[in-house]
Design a protein around this motif. Structure first.
Motif, mmCIF file in Angstrom:
data_model
loop_
_atom_site.group_PDB
_atom_site.id
_atom_site.type_symbol
_atom_site.label_atom_id
_atom_site.label_comp_id
_atom_site.label_asym_id
_atom_site.label_seq_id
_atom_site.Cartn_x
_atom_site.Cartn_y
_atom_site.Cartn_z
ATOM 1 N N LYS A 111 0.965 -1.115 -0.274
ATOM 2 C CA LYS A 111 0.019 0.177 -0.108
ATOM 3 C C LYS A 111 0.951 1.133 0.157
ATOM 4 O O LYS A 111 0.548 2.170 -0.825
ATOM 5 N N GLU A 112 2.023 1.306 0.909
ATOM 6 C CA GLU A 112 2.731 2.359 0.914
ATOM 7 C C GLU A 112 3.376 2.953 -0.442
ATOM 8 O O GLU A 112 3.625 3.861 -0.718
ATOM 9 N N MET A 113 3.985 1.709 -1.048
ATOM 10 C CA MET A 113 4.686 1.816 -2.115
ATOM 11 C C MET A 113 3.903 2.136 -3.541
ATOM 12 O O MET A 113 4.197 3.167 -4.219
ATOM 13 N N LEU A 114 2.703 1.541 -3.378
ATOM 14 C CA LEU A 114 1.707 1.842 -4.527
ATOM 15 C C LEU A 114 1.442 3.216 -4.446
ATOM 16 O O LEU A 114 1.066 4.079 -5.386
ATOM 17 N N ALA A 115 1.144 3.837 -3.145
ATOM 18 C CA ALA A 115 0.727 5.223 -2.996
ATOM 19 C C ALA A 115 1.862 6.217 -3.312
ATOM 20 O O ALA A 115 1.606 7.291 -4.036
ATOM 21 N N ARG A 116 2.972 5.841 -3.219
ATOM 22 C CA ARG A 116 4.014 6.694 -3.578
ATOM 23 C C ARG A 116 4.295 6.653 -4.938
ATOM 24 O O ARG A 116 4.639 7.557 -5.559
ATOM 25 N N GLU A 117 3.894 5.622 -5.596
ATOM 26 C CA GLU A 117 4.009 5.889 -7.052
ATOM 27 C C GLU A 117 2.634 6.317 -7.585
ATOM 28 O O GLU A 117 2.611 6.309 -8.963
ATOM 29 N N PRO B 177 -10.553 3.221 -13.756
ATOM 30 C CA PRO B 177 -11.145 2.698 -15.087
ATOM 31 C C PRO B 177 -10.654 3.395 -16.435
ATOM 32 O O PRO B 177 -11.237 2.642 -17.205
ATOM 33 N N ASN B 178 -10.067 4.316 -16.541
ATOM 34 C CA ASN B 178 -9.568 4.834 -17.598
ATOM 35 C C ASN B 178 -8.389 4.166 -18.114
ATOM 36 O O ASN B 178 -7.831 4.536 -19.193
ATOM 37 N N ASN B 179 -7.686 3.462 -17.350
ATOM 38 C CA ASN B 179 -6.568 3.018 -17.597
ATOM 39 C C ASN B 179 -6.060 1.730 -16.847
ATOM 40 O O ASN B 179 -5.121 1.270 -16.296
ATOM 41 N N GLU B 180 -7.292 0.764 -17.031
ATOM 42 C CA GLU B 180 -7.083 -0.249 -16.159
ATOM 43 C C GLU B 180 -6.007 -1.314 -16.469
ATOM 44 O O GLU B 180 -5.276 -1.889 -15.560
ATOM 45 N N VAL B 181 -5.593 -1.482 -17.618
ATOM 46 C CA VAL B 181 -4.753 -2.271 -18.182
ATOM 47 C C VAL B 181 -3.194 -1.856 -17.609
ATOM 48 O O VAL B 181 -2.540 -2.478 -17.056
ATOM 49 N N GLY B 182 -3.092 -0.554 -18.071
ATOM 50 C CA GLY B 182 -1.869 0.122 -17.928
ATOM 51 C C GLY B 182 -1.527 0.180 -16.232
ATOM 52 O O GLY B 182 -0.312 -0.222 -15.653
ATOM 53 N N ALA B 183 -2.633 0.489 -15.433
ATOM 54 C CA ALA B 183 -2.268 0.417 -14.150
ATOM 55 C C ALA B 183 -2.024 -0.877 -13.497
ATOM 56 O O ALA B 183 -1.301 -0.987 -12.520
ATOM 57 N N CYS B 184 -2.420 -1.884 -14.047
ATOM 58 C CA CYS B 184 -2.158 -3.296 -13.649
ATOM 59 C C CYS B 184 -0.537 -3.512 -13.875
ATOM 60 O O CYS B 184 0.138 -4.218 -12.932
ATOM 61 N N TYR B 185 -0.020 -3.035 -15.062
ATOM 62 C CA TYR B 185 1.439 -3.287 -15.226
ATOM 63 C C TYR B 185 2.084 -2.396 -14.328
ATOM 64 O O TYR B 185 3.316 -3.016 -14.034
ATOM 65 N N GLN B 186 1.585 -1.143 -13.946
ATOM 66 C CA GLN B 186 2.347 -0.254 -12.991
ATOM 67 C C GLN B 186 2.679 -0.889 -11.892
ATOM 68 O O GLN B 186 3.653 -1.034 -11.228
ATOM 69 N N ALA B 187 1.509 -1.688 -11.466
ATOM 70 C CA ALA B 187 1.263 -2.466 -10.133
ATOM 71 C C ALA B 187 2.426 -3.283 -10.083
ATOM 72 O O ALA B 187 3.261 -3.767 -9.190
ATOM 73 N N LEU B 188 2.684 -4.142 -11.284
ATOM 74 C CA LEU B 188 3.526 -5.287 -11.461
ATOM 75 C C LEU B 188 4.961 -4.800 -11.349
ATOM 76 O O LEU B 188 6.004 -5.414 -10.702
ATOM 77 N N VAL C 146 5.974 -2.328 -9.549
ATOM 78 C CA VAL C 146 6.267 -2.120 -8.090
ATOM 79 C C VAL C 146 6.487 -3.349 -7.351
ATOM 80 O O VAL C 146 7.351 -3.538 -6.614
ATOM 81 N N VAL C 147 5.788 -4.477 -7.889
ATOM 82 C CA VAL C 147 5.914 -5.448 -7.130
ATOM 83 C C VAL C 147 7.440 -6.269 -7.484
ATOM 84 O O VAL C 147 8.212 -6.803 -6.568
ATOM 85 N N HIS C 148 7.639 -6.166 -8.757
ATOM 86 C CA HIS C 148 8.967 -6.788 -9.150
ATOM 87 C C HIS C 148 10.219 -5.840 -8.893
ATOM 88 O O HIS C 148 11.488 -6.295 -8.671
ATOM 89 N N GLY C 149 10.014 -4.563 -9.021
ATOM 90 C CA GLY C 149 11.116 -3.549 -8.933
ATOM 91 C C GLY C 149 11.344 -2.669 -8.172
ATOM 92 O O GLY C 149 12.320 -2.279 -7.623
#
Length: 788
Positions: free
Chosen positions: A289-295, A338-349, A351-354
């Protein structure tokens, strides 16, 4: 429907006649008309048979009371939350009618039966289904349990509700059939109705879910039957429709019923680790949550518990204890953009990997957003190793993807106008397999149809077309199955296949992630009957069978005879009576011509028939002796003959036919060399003159072959020559635990076709059939049969 008990009616609050008349006049016209319909007299009689003190006025009064009851208002309140403009009178009318139809019935738990349809309706309200579905849920047992004609449902509740109720009602007219046949017919009816209107299967799944939640109140034998049926049919059905949440609960409830000790053992193991596991998961959630919010990524992060049945399956599959199941730790990231659901998923990925101090396990990474499953399931799955050394599975998806993953086709009500939007590609993908299945309904029996349904529930492999489209097939599928999944014409014209740009045989078993290209002929050449030996999908099998059924009967008879003779030749069975095979085939085969025809259209499998013949030969009594006064001699596995009262006599196994332990045999008395043991169908024996036949003696095998007793069996292998062919053949024979005693290359043609002669040592005929089957599956092998 659940088993019901009949109980005496407790007298309800009785209204005065004037009050009764006034309250009837307050009802909407359709409800008032229903109260005066002749069906109400039927319900009075039904209640009286159940021991209730019923009259028309008491039934009408009960209807009016139920129409305004707190129970129905609670349902309407839930429905109004997401569908404020619904026809609430339909729900009131449905509830009131179900209440009087089930009056006097109780479930085996002792609860009033009406509680069951209410709970089914609540499950559908949780799925946010439409008004007609809620009404049908309330009425789903009144036809079957109370004898209400479906025409009455249509008249007073509408055609849609009547169709839904009829779809979930068991078939009538199966009283003379077995329980299995009746059940198969009901499954078939359910699936056909669901393909036209998927709400049918949603109601049935909700019905089964509530029955499983209350299964403890039923007799043990029924618990086992219903739980097995749930695991075999209903949970896989929910899975194929993308309804993960319902599928998981059905599986856990069924597993708990079938294997209570194993269920409790895993549950206790999870509970013991729960505190430590939750502590780590909460730490992971907080860091994410902290890292996603930071991004700048707006997302919900939650823990995700693995359900017990899936943990048990993984333990069984991997052969490891509970503590070795790594993905007990699991979190889910649901991004809200909702306007960038696919892009947001890869951004979250990213965060998880990088951005986190975690190590990704790349072999555990699956991207179902870039390549959705054929059911349209979309999500990113990855596994990371935490600093503590523990594995944690992370799923990443959007809010919409999450709703569709959890609730499958039911989620389409939240984004589309019901199930009637044929332009909704995701929805169409989820039910396409259903529509393909019912396209064969007129060409299959009920049991064949259910076998096709079960095949759809097997483990899946996901392969790609050259253009990148994912094709979802049952595990063990071949390029031919793939071709017919694309289109029947592609299947009919198939002449070869490439997997990952490499030529493969058509019986090659596809694996996850492979790219499959089908090579086709420009001319219509039709399928090969040999494909029926290895295709996996019922759809491919039925397309092939349909093609051959459309041929002239005479062509199928000729083809069937050729197929049978070829199979008999494989085992050196050259003198078999076709009439004997007609007897072995069973009552559906009435003549030799019928035998050939059924093999030609694949209604009868020639391999299974020959195996049946071999089994009959091994268990058959010895043939009648030519001379009744001659004693029966017994042959040892090494070929030595023992004659009662005489002892061992000179003998040997004939090299012309190489009899193997278990085959029908006969002895031939030679001049000066003792007795030679032949197979009864040996050509040498068949061609004896009348005078020579007097020298035959009855013999049979002894008690069995010993561990060190072997029989030479020569095989002829026709194949396309290539580098490594000998190696592949010898490996298959060695893997079967069989020794090669002689091997040589026979004739070789200019086009590359060759013959290989191999002699193997067998202990009994039981080894021959599996060996020939495995040799035939070697790439470039054309045919294998026993030399005689």
């Amino acid at each position: 429907m659940d088993d019901v008990a009949i109980t005496a009616h407790s007298p309800e609050l009785t209204l005065t006649s004037s009050t009764h008349t006034r309250m009837m006049s307050d009802l909407p016209p359709l409800s008032a008309e229903l109260l005066n319909h002749p069906v109400m007299f039927s319900l009075v009689e039904q209640q009286q048979r159940r021991g209730c003190q019923a009259s028309l006025e008491s039934v009408q009064t009960a209807f009016i009371n139920a129409y305004h009851s707190p129970s129905v208002e609670a349902l309407i309140s839930r429905h109004r939350e997401y569908l404020p403009s619904a026809d609430f009178d339909l729900i009131r009318r449905s509830y009131a009618f179900a209440a009087v139809a089930h009056e006097g019935q109780r479930r085996q738990s002792g609860q009033p039966y009406i509680d069951h349809p209410i709970e089914v309706a609540i499950i559908l309200l949780d799925l946010r289904l439409d008004t007609e579905s809620i009404a049908a849920a309330l009425l789903h047992d009144v036809v079957e349990d109370s004898g209400v004609p479906i025409s009455v449902i249509e008249q007073f509740f509408g055609q849609q509700v009547a169709s839904l109720v009829d779809g979930v009602t068991k078939l009538s007219g199966y009283e003379s059939k077995s329980k299995e046949e009746a059940q198969a017919g009901t499954y078939r009816k359910l699936i056909i109705a669901s393909a036209d209107d998927p709400r049918v299967v949603l109601i049935k799944l909700a019905d089964r879910l509530h029955n499983m939640r209350t299964i403890h109140a039923t007799p043990p034998q029924k618990q086992q039957r219903v739980a097995r049926e749930t695991l075999e049919i209903y949970a896989p059905l929910a899975h194929r429709l993308g309804m993960w949440q319902m599928k998981s609960e059905l599986e856990d409830l069924a597993f708990k019923t079938l294997h209570p000790d194993r269920y409790q053992e895993i549950a206790r193991g999870l509970a013991m680790r729960k505190e430590a596991r939750d502590r780590i998961v909460q730490k992971v959630i907080a860091q994410l949550k902290e890292m996603l919010a930071r991004e700048g990524i707006k997302a919900e992060v939650t823990g995700r518990s693995k359900h017990i049945y899936s943990i048990w399956r993984k333990m069984e599959r991997k052969g490891v204890p509970l503590e070795r199941i790594y993905d007990q730790l699991a979190v889910r990231i649901i991004v809200d953009d909702p306007n960038n659901e696919v892009g947001a998923c890869y951004q979250a990925l990213g965060v998880v990997h990088g951005k986190m101090n975690w190590t990704p396990v790349m072999q555990e990474f699956d991207d179902y957003i870039a390549a959705p499953k054929e059911s349209s399931y979309r999500s990113i799955h990855t596994t990371v190793i935490l600093p503590e050394g523990l594995h944690c599975e992370v799923q990443i998806r959007s809010t919409k993807m999450h709703e569709e993953a959890e609730h499958g086709i039911a989620a389409h009500w939240r984004y589309k106008e019901g199930f009637n939007s044929r332009s909704d590609r995701d929805y169409e993908n989820k039910i396409r397999w259903l529509r393909e299945l019912i396209s064969w309904r007129n060409e299959t029996t009920d049991r064949e149809f259910v076998d096709m349904l079960r095949a759809e529930f097997e483990e899946r492999v996901f392969v790609f077309t050259p253009k990148g489209k994912i094709i979802d097939l049952p595990e063990g599928s071949t390029p031919v199955d793939f071709a017919y999944r694309i289109h029947s014409e592609v299947g009919h014209r198939c002449i070869g296949a490439k997997v990952n740009d490499r030529m493969v045989p058509l019986d090659y078993q596809l694996r996850n992630g492979e790219i499959v290209e089908i090579l086709t002929s420009k001319n219509q050449r039709g399928p090969s009957r040999d494909w029926l030996r290895f295709v996996k999908t019922p759809s491919a099998r039925n397309h092939i069978k349909r093609y051959f059924r459309r041929l002239e009967r005479e062509e199928n008879i000729i083809a069937g005879r050729e197929m049978l003779e070829k199979e008999l030749k494989r085992f050196g069975l050259m003198q078999v009576s076709f009439e004997k095979l007609v007897e072995l085939a069973g009552p559906t085969v009435r003549s030799v011509e019928d035998l050939f025809y059924q093999i030609g259209v694949d209604d009868l499998n020639e391999r299974a028939l020959v195996q049946k013949l071999l089994g009959a030969q091994e268990t058959a009594p010895p043939p009648s002796p030519p001379a009744p006064t001659q004693p029966m001699a017994r042959v040892s596995a090494s070929g030595e003959i023992y004659l009662e009262g005489t002892g061992k006599i000179a003998s040997r196994l004939a090299r012309c036919c190489n009899p193997v332990f278990g085959e029908p045999i006969v002895g031939f008395t030679t001049r000066g060399r003792g007795v030679t043991v032949h197979r009864t169908d040996c050509r040498t024996i068949q061609n004896l003159s009348a005078s020579e036949r007097n020298r035959l003696m009855p013999v049979c095998w002894g008690n069995g072959s010993g561990p060190n007793q072997w029989f030479p069996v020569p095989l002829r292998i026709e194949a396309w020559d290539r580098v490594g062919l000998w190696r592949d053949i010898s490996n298959v024979i060695a893997d079967a635990g069989i020794n090669i005693t002689d091997i040589n290359q026979g004739k070789r043609w200019a086009n590359g076709r060759t013959v290989l002669n191999v002699t193997v040592s067998l202990q009994s005929m039981a080894q021959l059939s599996p060996l020939i089957e495995k040799l035939n599956r070697i790439p470039d092998v054309i045919d294998v049969y026993r030399k005689t």
